[in-house]
Design an enzyme around this catalytic site. Structure first.
Site, PDB file in Angstrom:
ATOM      1  CB  SER A   1      -0.888  -0.017   1.252  1.00 21.79           C
ATOM      2  OG  SER A   1      -1.293   1.295   1.581  1.00 21.79           O
TER       3      SER A   1
ATOM      4  CG  ASP B   1      -5.022  -3.378   4.356  1.00 22.29           C
ATOM      5  OD1 ASP B   1      -3.906  -2.889   4.607  1.00 22.29           O
ATOM      6  OD2 ASP B   1      -5.887  -2.800   3.666  1.00 22.29           O
TER       7      ASP B   1
ATOM      8  CG  ASP C   1      -5.281   1.456   0.889  1.00 22.92           C
ATOM      9  OD1 ASP C   1      -6.102   0.544   1.113  1.00 22.92           O
ATOM     10  OD2 ASP C   1      -4.108   1.447   1.312  1.00 22.92           O
TER      11      ASP C   1
HETATM   12  C1  DX5 Z   1      -5.971   1.211   6.021  1.00 22.92           C
HETATM   13  C2  DX5 Z   1      -5.571   0.882   4.590  1.00 22.92           C
HETATM   14  C3  DX5 Z   1      -4.293   0.081   4.579  1.00 22.92           C
HETATM   15  C4  DX5 Z   1      -3.110   0.850   5.069  1.00 22.92           C
HETATM   16  C5  DX5 Z   1      -1.935  -0.031   5.304  1.00 22.92           C
HETATM   17  O1  DX5 Z   1      -7.183   1.853   6.054  1.00 22.92           O
HETATM   18  O2  DX5 Z   1      -6.547   0.120   3.968  1.00 22.92           O
HETATM   19  O3  DX5 Z   1      -4.062  -0.477   3.310  1.00 22.92           O
HETATM   20  O4  DX5 Z   1      -2.739   1.875   4.221  1.00 22.92           O
HETATM   21  O5  DX5 Z   1      -0.892   0.736   5.804  1.00 22.92           O
HETATM   22  P1  DX5 Z   1      -0.023   0.315   7.053  1.00 22.92           P
HETATM   23  O6  DX5 Z   1       0.696  -0.958   6.663  1.00 22.92           O
HETATM   24  O7  DX5 Z   1       0.887   1.479   7.239  1.00 22.92           O
HETATM   25  O8  DX5 Z   1      -0.952   0.078   8.209  1.00 22.92           O
HETATM   26 ZN    ZN Z   2      -6.015  -1.172   2.259  1.00 22.72          ZN
END
Ligand code: DX5
Ligand code: ZN
Length: 212
Positions: free
Chosen positions: A6, A172, A32
């Site tokens: 992401s 996630d 995202d």
């Molecule tokens: C959260 C998103 C994730 C997030 C992951 O709402 O859906 O995909 O960006 O990022 P990290 O790994 O930093 O938690």
């Molecule tokens: Zn996500």
């Protein structure tokens, strides 16, 4: 275990982040999408950003944290993603949404937030390709992993085995070399990771640490 990256919270500008993901051993770019309605934040996608994603050689999975699913599915299907994932709480018309995504020649995933009972997914598990178990409340990158997620992944894996289903289990939010340890061997097929990878110098070094 596959790794999906992401780009939401990164130490690099968008273009550079995407280039680094494309050059890495990651299996997917995790896109995202936030609408400022279903979640507070908005991800502002310019035409240039969408074109860059579309032209990226790495397969994409789209994670819609939005209402108005048709509109966003139409828009992001243009990236030719391998999979489009929507949030379970964003609709009550699951059959329709699943079919709508299938008609875009994309695999279908459902994301389930930490506050939603997993059993509510039961009627749909046969019809989808992936369940994205959220390790944080959806809405922003860089949050801490919620420990309850471990038991939720175990429960989902149990259902999958008992019912001989084939959907993939992905996680996630809050994934790093520590948090992955408790879930890596629990039937997890894919892990999404953002800040842990994108705030580092070598993306591959971080990916390797997640996989071992
Ligand atoms: C959260 C998103 C994730 C997030 C992951 O709402 O859906 O995909 O960006 O990022 P990290 O790994 O930093 O938690
Ligand atoms: Zn996500």
């Amino acid at each position: 275990m596959q790794i999906s990256v992401s780009f939401l919270s990164s130490a690099y500008p968008f273009d550079k982040t995407i280039e680094k993901i494309n050059d890495s051993m990651a299996n997917f770019i995790h896109v995202d999408v936030m609408d400022g309605v279903f979640v507070n934040h908005v991800t502002p996608f310019t035409k240039e950003m969408l074109t860059l994603l579309k032209n990226s050689p790495k397969p994409k999975e789209v994670h819609l944290m939005t209402l108005h699913l048709k509109k966003y599915i139409d828009l992001f299907a243009n990236l030719n993603p391998e999979c489009i994932i929507y949030e379970f709480e964003a609709t009550e018309k699951h059959e329709k949404v699943i079919e709508y995504i299938r008609n875009k020649k994309s695999k279908v995933g459902i994301a389930i937030g930490p506050l939603t009972d997993l059993k509510r997914l039961l009627p749909y598990l046969k019809k989808i390709d992936l369940v994205l178990v959220m390790g944080v409340i959806p809405g922003s990158g860089g949050q801490s992993f919620l420990k309850e997620t471990i038991g939720r992944i175990e429960e989902l894996q149990k259902i999958k085995k008992e019912q001989k289903l084939s959907f993939l289990i992905s996680v996630d939010g809050g994934i790093n070399e520590q948090t992955i340890k408790d879930i890596r061997d629990k039937g997890l097929n894919r892990a999404v990771s953002g800040s842990y990878i994108c705030k580092s110098v070598s993306f591959d070094e971080q990916i390797k640490k997640l996989q071992y």
